[in-house]
Scaffold this active site. Structure first.
Site, PDB file in Angstrom:
ATOM      1  N   TYR A   9      22.484 -16.997 -25.194  1.00 34.85           N
ATOM      2  CA  TYR A   9      21.154 -17.450 -24.784  1.00 34.85           C
ATOM      3  C   TYR A   9      20.634 -18.261 -25.952  1.00 34.85           C
ATOM      4  O   TYR A   9      20.617 -17.752 -27.084  1.00 34.85           O
ATOM      5  CB  TYR A   9      20.226 -16.260 -24.549  1.00 34.85           C
ATOM      6  CG  TYR A   9      20.373 -15.596 -23.210  1.00 34.85           C
ATOM      7  CD1 TYR A   9      20.186 -16.316 -22.034  1.00 34.85           C
ATOM      8  CD2 TYR A   9      20.670 -14.241 -23.115  1.00 34.85           C
ATOM      9  CE1 TYR A   9      20.295 -15.700 -20.794  1.00 34.85           C
ATOM     10  CE2 TYR A   9      20.785 -13.623 -21.876  1.00 34.85           C
ATOM     11  CZ  TYR A   9      20.594 -14.361 -20.723  1.00 34.85           C
ATOM     12  OH  TYR A   9      20.710 -13.753 -19.509  1.00 34.85           O
ATOM     13  N   ASP A  40      20.537 -20.141 -16.500  1.00 33.72           N
ATOM     14  CA  ASP A  40      19.788 -19.842 -15.274  1.00 33.72           C
ATOM     15  C   ASP A  40      18.619 -18.890 -15.511  1.00 33.72           C
ATOM     16  O   ASP A  40      18.074 -18.324 -14.579  1.00 33.72           O
ATOM     17  CB  ASP A  40      20.725 -19.285 -14.183  1.00 33.72           C
ATOM     18  CG  ASP A  40      21.468 -18.035 -14.638  1.00 33.72           C
ATOM     19  OD1 ASP A  40      21.124 -17.493 -15.709  1.00 33.72           O
ATOM     20  OD2 ASP A  40      22.391 -17.614 -13.925  1.00 33.72           O
ATOM     21  N   HIS A  61      23.455 -15.333 -11.504  1.00 31.04           N
ATOM     22  CA  HIS A  61      23.087 -14.201 -12.362  1.00 31.04           C
ATOM     23  C   HIS A  61      23.111 -12.898 -11.555  1.00 31.04           C
ATOM     24  O   HIS A  61      22.262 -12.019 -11.748  1.00 31.04           O
ATOM     25  CB  HIS A  61      21.698 -14.444 -12.939  1.00 31.04           C
ATOM     26  CG  HIS A  61      21.503 -13.946 -14.344  1.00 31.04           C
ATOM     27  ND1 HIS A  61      21.453 -14.767 -15.430  1.00 31.04           N
ATOM     28  CD2 HIS A  61      21.321 -12.688 -14.831  1.00 31.04           C
ATOM     29  CE1 HIS A  61      21.240 -14.048 -16.520  1.00 31.04           C
ATOM     30  NE2 HIS A  61      21.173 -12.782 -16.181  1.00 31.04           N
TER      31      HIS A  61
HETATM   32  C1  LIG Z   1      22.499  -5.443 -15.738  1.00 31.43           C
HETATM   33  C2  LIG Z   1      22.895  -6.879 -15.864  1.00 31.43           C
HETATM   34  C3  LIG Z   1      22.684  -7.528 -17.065  1.00 31.43           C
HETATM   35  C4  LIG Z   1      23.057  -8.858 -17.204  1.00 31.43           C
HETATM   36  N1  LIG Z   1      22.894  -9.463 -18.415  1.00 31.43           N
HETATM   37  C5  LIG Z   1      23.307 -10.746 -18.566  1.00 31.43           C
HETATM   38  C6  LIG Z   1      23.222 -11.367 -19.843  1.00 31.43           C
HETATM   39  O1  LIG Z   1      22.800 -10.772 -20.818  1.00 31.43           O
HETATM   40  N2  LIG Z   1      23.628 -12.652 -19.950  1.00 31.43           N
HETATM   41  C7  LIG Z   1      24.134 -13.351 -18.872  1.00 31.43           C
HETATM   42  O2  LIG Z   1      24.516 -14.502 -19.017  1.00 31.43           O
HETATM   43  N3  LIG Z   1      24.229 -12.769 -17.662  1.00 31.43           N
HETATM   44  C8  LIG Z   1      23.855 -11.498 -17.487  1.00 31.43           C
HETATM   45  N4  LIG Z   1      23.978 -10.905 -16.269  1.00 31.43           N
HETATM   46  C9  LIG Z   1      24.583 -11.650 -15.163  1.00 31.43           C
HETATM   47  C10 LIG Z   1      26.089 -11.420 -15.149  1.00 31.43           C
HETATM   48  O3  LIG Z   1      26.708 -12.115 -16.203  1.00 31.43           O
HETATM   49  C11 LIG Z   1      26.726 -11.931 -13.856  1.00 31.43           C
HETATM   50  O4  LIG Z   1      26.298 -13.238 -13.599  1.00 31.43           O
HETATM   51  C12 LIG Z   1      26.424 -11.027 -12.655  1.00 31.43           C
HETATM   52  O5  LIG Z   1      26.345  -9.683 -13.041  1.00 31.43           O
HETATM   53  C13 LIG Z   1      27.508 -11.186 -11.620  1.00 31.43           C
HETATM   54  O6  LIG Z   1      27.214 -10.465 -10.483  1.00 31.43           O
HETATM   55  P1  LIG Z   1      27.804  -9.011 -10.136  1.00 31.43           P
HETATM   56  O7  LIG Z   1      27.031  -8.050 -10.981  1.00 31.43           O
HETATM   57  O8  LIG Z   1      27.505  -8.903  -8.684  1.00 31.43           O
HETATM   58  O9  LIG Z   1      29.279  -9.022 -10.452  1.00 31.43           O
HETATM   59  C14 LIG Z   1      23.608  -9.571 -16.098  1.00 31.43           C
HETATM   60  C15 LIG Z   1      23.803  -8.902 -14.893  1.00 31.43           C
HETATM   61  C16 LIG Z   1      23.454  -7.563 -14.767  1.00 31.43           C
HETATM   62  C17 LIG Z   1      23.706  -6.883 -13.454  1.00 31.43           C
END
Ligand SMILES: Cc1cc2nc3c(=O)[nH]c(=O)nc-3n(C[C@H](O)[C@H](O)[C@H](O)COP(=O)(O)O)c2cc1C
Length: 443
Positions: A186, A214, A302
């Site tokens: 980030y 995003d 995301h």
């Molecule tokens: C609890 C949680 C925390 C996340 N934290 C980040 C993050 O710190 N940075 C990021 O780029 N994406 C983050 N994401 C998005 C994930 O990288 C990813 O895009 C997403 O979880 C994919 O969907 P799925 O959980 O259905 O597999 C997060 C998602 C979740 C569920």
């Protein structure tokens, strides 16, 4: 306890100005009454933990989710599981996979199946990777480190979040020799800090930088917000309660919402590592990323946690590949990764097949690994990978494909992908339809 679940070691030393240091705590910190209180929900949770099914009973990603739902503290479950607004994108992310059908080929010699491939030049035992998620320690005391060990032992790549609850150094130290880790960035408002993060990632042996774009503002994660609100109100605080709180909000304050393509180029100038953009949601932006010289993109919303009703990534992938091909904007060092809603080996194969011979596709999996780690730590992560691997082997055999590189767009039928009916549970739960017109004998 709360602080330690959210922050890597050394955060205070690194970021708090020295003049805020008031001295060393003498003895133990006083405990709050709420630390001792065990309400009914909490005692049910503790009972679930005591009766947790053995790991050998886990059969698929949903089983881990079911365990996590019952054993995680309420606020952790809310943070992990929530999407934004009506969670349409979150649910569509998965449903969209169900609208892609296979075109299985028969009478192919499928004795030997090989699920291995490469992603961004690194070998991997499968075409999926563990994607970046914040705060793994909310679910398991070893946090991102047990994920690192579990993934590494199974030959699976781990992407590490800027917002990990353990330091990058700790997670890099947990890396299994030969394993690949990527760093998700980030961009901090303070570019000096952002640059230092990239340099640290490089020095710690990360193999690629993924800039997440995003989240210029945090999605409206109502479950997460409500959880915080409910937990805090054993007394009525009236309007003084910060209804905007929740783990998500607490984390995101430093993310710079002015990030634009110039910043992407600047990050590229800081490092020799491949730089990819995570959170791309239109073909236009895939083209921008390609033209900016990035090594790829992650088609992602995301996990449905940001702009609700943004498109399911598998649908966007099916739209993107032909356009990029037509514009002659595909090159071997430009990879398209995709995440969101992936639960099964079949989901992974569908995404890779849509890329087919035109573009290498890797598939990120987020929540299922948080759930596996929360329930069973490193062994849970390994088990989930093994289950998905087993599914891949069986599915490839049934599809008539022996190697990942043999998957082509002719192995999938995407004609039904567009056109959907997204259920809005929240809307439905409060919606009261108009009464039917009355007959004169009705009151
Ligand atoms: C609890 C949680 C925390 C996340 N934290 C980040 C993050 O710190 N940075 C990021 O780029 N994406 C983050 N994401 C998005 C994930 O990288 C990813 O895009 C997403 O979880 C994919 O969907 P799925 O959980 O259905 O597999 C997060 C998602 C979740 C569920």
């Amino acid at each position: 306890m709360l602080y330690e679940n959210l922050h890597p070691k050394g955060t205070i030393e690194k970021f708090l100005p020295p003049d805020k240091f008031m001295g060393v705590l003498d003895g133990e910190a006083p405990k709050l009454a709420s630390d001792y209180a065990v309400d009914e929900d909490e005692s049910t949770r503790l009972e679930y933990i005591e009766n947790k099914p053995p790991l050998s009973n886990m059969q698929n990603a949903y089983d881990f989710e079911q365990v996590a739902k019952n054993i995680l503290p309420k606020d952790a479950w809310a943070y992990y599981s929530c999407g934004s607004d009506d969670e349409i994108s979150m649910r569509e992310n998965h449903y969209a996979y169900q609208r892609v059908y296979f075109r299985p080929r028969i009478c192919v010699d499928v004795k030997e199946i090989d699920t291995s491939t490469t992603l961004l030049g690194s070998e991997t035992s499968v075409p999926f990777y563990v994607t970046a998620t914040a705060l793994a320690k909310l679910g398991h005391p070893e946090g991102e480190c047990s994920i690192a060990r579990g993934a590494g032992k199974e030959g699976v790549i781990q992407m590490i979040s800027t917002l990990s609850s353990m330091s990058l150094k700790e997670i890099a130290d947990a890396r299994i020799p030969g394993a690949t880790q990527w760093f998700q960035l980030y961009i901090n408002e303070d570019r000096k800090i952002a640059k230092e993060m990239v340099k640290e990632a490089e020095n710690l042996g990360m193999k690629a930088i993924f800039i997440t774009v995003d989240a210029p503002s945090l999605g409206n994660r109502e479950k997460d917000k409500r959880m915080k609100f409910v937990n805090d109100t054993d007394v009525d605080l009236g309007d003084t309660v910060d209804r905007d709180s929740g783990a998500s909000k607490a984390l995101s304050s430093f993310i710079d919402c002015s990030v634009n393509w110039k910043d992407i180029k600047q990050v590229k100038s800081w490092t020799h590592l491949p730089v990819l953009i995570k959170g791309v949601q239109t073909v236009e932006d895939v083209i921008e990323a390609y033209d900016a010289g990035c090594q790829g993109v992650v088609l992602s919303n995301h996990g449905g946690r940001q702009l609700d009703t943004s498109p399911p990534p598998i649908e966007l992938l099916a739209e993107t590949v032909p356009v990029m091909k037509k514009l002659n904007k595909l090159r071997p060092d430009f990879e398209i990764l995709i995440d969101g809603g992936v639960k099964r080996g079949t989901d992974v194969l569908k995404a890779v097949a849509i890329g087919g011979k035109d573009v290498r596709v890797g598939v990120g999996i987020g929540r299922p690994f948080l759930y596996a780690n929360s329930g069973y730590g490193e062994e849970g992560v390994r088990k989930l990978i093994q289950l998905l691997k087993d599914e891949l082997v069986m599915d490839m055999r049934l599809l008539g494909v022996t190697k990942i590189e043999d998957l082509t767009s002719r192995h999938v039928d995407t004609r039904r992908l567009i056109g959907r009916e997204a259920i809005n549970y929240l809307y439905d739960s409060v919606y009261i339809p108009i009464d039917a017109v009355k007959f004169s004998n009705e009151n």
